[in-house]
Design a protein around this motif. Structure first.
Motif, short mmCIF file in Angstrom:
data_model
loop_
_atom_site.label_atom_id
_atom_site.label_comp_id
_atom_site.label_asym_id
_atom_site.label_seq_id
_atom_site.Cartn_x
_atom_site.Cartn_y
_atom_site.Cartn_z
N LYS A 50 0.83 -1.20 0.00
CA LYS A 50 0.00 0.00 0.00
C LYS A 50 0.87 1.26 0.00
N LYS A 51 0.40 2.30 -0.59
CA LYS A 51 1.10 3.57 -0.61
C LYS A 51 0.88 4.32 0.69
N LEU A 52 1.93 4.89 1.21
CA LEU A 52 1.83 5.63 2.46
C LEU A 52 1.73 7.12 2.16
N SER A 53 0.94 7.83 2.94
CA SER A 53 0.83 9.27 2.74
C SER A 53 2.16 9.92 3.02
N GLN A 54 2.53 10.88 2.21
CA GLN A 54 3.83 11.50 2.37
C GLN A 54 3.81 12.93 1.84
N SER A 55 4.76 13.72 2.33
CA SER A 55 4.92 15.11 1.93
C SER A 55 5.98 15.18 0.84
N PRO A 56 6.17 16.37 0.22
CA PRO A 56 7.19 16.49 -0.84
C PRO A 56 8.59 16.14 -0.37
N SER A 57 8.86 16.24 0.95
CA SER A 57 10.19 15.96 1.48
C SER A 57 10.32 14.54 1.99
N THR A 58 9.39 13.66 1.59
CA THR A 58 9.39 12.28 2.07
C THR A 58 9.61 11.31 0.92
N LEU A 59 10.49 10.35 1.12
CA LEU A 59 10.78 9.34 0.12
C LEU A 59 10.35 7.98 0.64
N GLU A 60 9.91 7.11 -0.27
CA GLU A 60 9.60 5.74 0.11
C GLU A 60 10.88 4.94 0.25
N ILE A 61 10.92 4.08 1.25
CA ILE A 61 12.06 3.20 1.49
C ILE A 61 11.66 1.78 1.10
N HIS A 62 12.53 1.13 0.35
CA HIS A 62 12.33 -0.28 0.02
C HIS A 62 13.62 -1.03 0.30
N GLN A 63 13.48 -2.32 0.65
CA GLN A 63 14.68 -3.13 0.79
C GLN A 63 15.28 -3.40 -0.58
N ARG A 64 16.62 -3.50 -0.60
CA ARG A 64 17.28 -3.88 -1.84
C ARG A 64 16.74 -5.23 -2.30
N HIS A 65 16.37 -5.31 -3.58
CA HIS A 65 15.76 -6.54 -4.09
C HIS A 65 16.71 -7.73 -3.99
N ASP A 66 18.02 -7.48 -4.08
CA ASP A 66 18.95 -8.60 -4.04
C ASP A 66 19.11 -9.18 -2.65
N LEU A 67 18.48 -8.55 -1.64
CA LEU A 67 18.54 -9.08 -0.29
C LEU A 67 17.31 -9.93 0.03
N CYS A 68 16.42 -10.12 -0.94
CA CYS A 68 15.21 -10.91 -0.71
C CYS A 68 15.55 -12.39 -0.83
N TRP A 69 14.98 -13.18 0.06
CA TRP A 69 15.12 -14.62 -0.05
C TRP A 69 13.89 -15.27 0.59
N GLN A 70 13.66 -16.53 0.24
CA GLN A 70 12.50 -17.24 0.74
C GLN A 70 12.97 -18.53 1.40
N PRO A 71 13.29 -18.46 2.70
CA PRO A 71 13.84 -19.63 3.39
C PRO A 71 12.87 -20.80 3.48
N THR A 72 13.42 -21.99 3.36
CA THR A 72 12.69 -23.22 3.63
C THR A 72 13.60 -24.12 4.45
N SER A 73 13.05 -25.12 5.05
CA SER A 73 13.85 -25.97 5.92
C SER A 73 14.83 -26.84 5.16
N SER A 74 14.67 -26.98 3.85
CA SER A 74 15.52 -27.89 3.09
C SER A 74 16.33 -27.20 2.01
N SER A 75 16.34 -25.88 1.98
CA SER A 75 17.00 -25.16 0.88
C SER A 75 18.41 -24.76 1.25
N SER A 76 19.40 -25.35 0.55
CA SER A 76 20.79 -24.98 0.80
C SER A 76 21.08 -23.58 0.28
N ASP A 77 20.36 -23.15 -0.78
CA ASP A 77 20.55 -21.81 -1.32
C ASP A 77 20.12 -20.75 -0.31
#
Length: 473
Positions: A50-77
């Protein structure tokens, strides 16, 4: 029908009943019940944020996409991804410790023969994990930059990439297409001690153009032209902004275009925009990769009553960093018996780029002991890199963990969000997200994992840092 008002209990039964209810209430107020699923970041749903309300001096923060991962109990990656994240984090911490150590000799990219050597596999600059969009040039080009309170200098990759540019998400900025770009000349007063203080490297000169260089402990670096450009944040436009136009950039910066330096140096973004924003900024870091945070420039006058402030300290050996006075910790509602001198020996900084909070060895041992005692019913798991307190939650859908609080002068307590207490490599390897320093004299670091979902306010002009209920999801 029975009338409850006529039922009587022996005094000892009433006493036991009151004690039980009191204990349950106290236990619940000092613990978090969280789902195992919430511990694993998932970037696939980020488009639905969802989009957050913000002023002209406000920027959206997102995590770097390359830091995303989807852990599972059996994934060596998965384990490899978490391992790499922790290694990169340790690399950053080593660089910070080296910069603050009087015994360490700072590296200069113009004096080392390793400047053209690619960064080692699995190592990175470790400049941070959160990105914002900033406009450069006229007409402007929007670029994703890692924002970093632990560095001063802002730089982006620039065409023609004379030596090397790493792969980034946005088109590489071309200064020849901007009507407002100019180079800083070698005879400029800025091309000297001021630039060196922001980059920790002596400036160079190429065809009368000032050349900057910034290098880190793992040999990651950026070298390029020192320039002046117009930058845009929302509707706010800043002409004559000094930055680095990188022509030789090597390191694992993800897909970002560069770094936005939010340190305390005169060349940092905070200082260069002080006339507009009053030397103040704040952020709320999202706890999940699919969530959105906020980076806001400017101050609120007055601040909400819910914001608690601690003094911002100054040290001659670390002007780039934001020092504060950590004086204690609590686990499950109980304050740990840690002497204030334990924290005072090396001091403490708050850093947006370090992930895992680093503590003096004695403070970490007290935290670990109390946390393990509170988690005694859960089976221990295999340690993960720098993290030695891990659990195997195989078969659990929810867990109960003790609340953790940090105390700052003059005695304010700042709680850690439940998603900031643990970090997961897999279901069978979920770890306490704190780590010890190697030496009692090393600086402590309040990392971004423990700052998630807080409003963190840097009122640099009034030398104070505030913490309040988060305005992000």
């Amino acid at each position: 029908m029975n009338n409850l008002s006529t039922i009587s209990f022996p005094p000892f039964v009433l006493l036991m009943l009151c004690f039980t209810l009191s204990f349950q209430s106290s236990h619940q107020s000092h613990h978090h019940v969280i789902s195992i699923h919430s511990l694993f970041p998932n970037c696939s749903s980020s488009k639905g944020t969802k989009k957050l309300s913000q002023s002209p001096s406000t920027l959206e923060i997102h995590q770097r996409h390359d830091l995303c991962w989807q852990p599972t109990s059996s994934s060596s990656d998965t384990t490899k991804s978490t391992q790499q994240l922790l290694e990169e984090d340790q690399s950053r911490v080593d660089t910070i410790q080296a910069k603050l150590s009087k015994k360490s000799k700072k590296q200069d990219p113009f004096q080392t023969k390793k400047i053209t050597v690619p960064v080692q596999s699995g190592r990175s600059l470790g400049t941070g994990n959160y990105v914002v969009r900033v406009g450069f040039g006229t007409p402007k080009s929007d670029l994703s930059l890692i924002f970093d309170t632990g560095s001063d200098f802002t730089w982006i990759q620039c065409e023609p990439c004379v030596k090397a540019c790493y792969d980034q998400q946005d088109p590489v900025f071309n200064p020849s297409n901007s009507k407002s770009y100019t180079n800083v000349t070698c005879d400029s007063q800025l091309c000297g001690p001021k630039l060196r203080s922001a980059t920790s490297a002596t400036p160079g000169c190429a065809s009368s153009t000032c050349v900057y260089g910034i290098q880190y402990g793992d040999q990651s670096f950026s070298v390029g032209y020192f320039g002046v450009e117009t930058i845009t944040l929302g509707q706010d436009v800043f002409p004559n902004f000094y930055f680095g136009c990188g022509q030789n950039n090597q390191g694992l910066f993800g897909k970002s275009a560069g770094v936005l330096g939010l340190g305390r140096n005169s060349l940092s973004f905070v200082s260069q925009t002080a006339t507009k924003y009053g030397n103040a900024f704040s952020y709320c870091l999202p706890a999940a990769a699919s969530a959105t945070g906020l980076l806001k420039f400017g101050s609120s006058n007055p601040y909400p009553r819910t914001v608690k402030f601690t003094p911002m300290l100054s040290r001659s050996d670390g002007a780039s960093f934001y020092f504060l006075d950590l004086i204690g910790m609590s686990v499950g509602g109980y304050k740990l018996g840690i002497s204030g001198s334990v924290f005072a020996t090396g001091g403490t900084i708050i850093d947006s780029g370090t992930v895992i909070t680093r503590l003096p060895p004695a403070a970490y041992e007290a935290l670990r002991g109390a946390f393990r005692k509170a988690m005694a019913k859960y089976p221990l798991g295999k340690p993960a890199s720098i993290l030695d307190t891990c659990y195997d939650f195989t078969g659990y859908s929810t867990i109960t963990i003790p609340k953790i609080g940090l105390f700052f002068r003059p005695g304010i307590e700042v709680g850690v969000d439940p998603l900031g207490v643990l970090i997961a490599a897999s279901v069978s390897q979920v770890c306490l997200a704190f780590a010890p320093n190697g030496d009692p004299g090393d600086v402590g670091i309040y990392g971004n994992k423990q700052q998630v979902k807080l409003d963190v306010i840097y009122d640099v002009g009034n030398s104070k840092i505030g913490f309040g209920p988060g305005s992000c999801n």
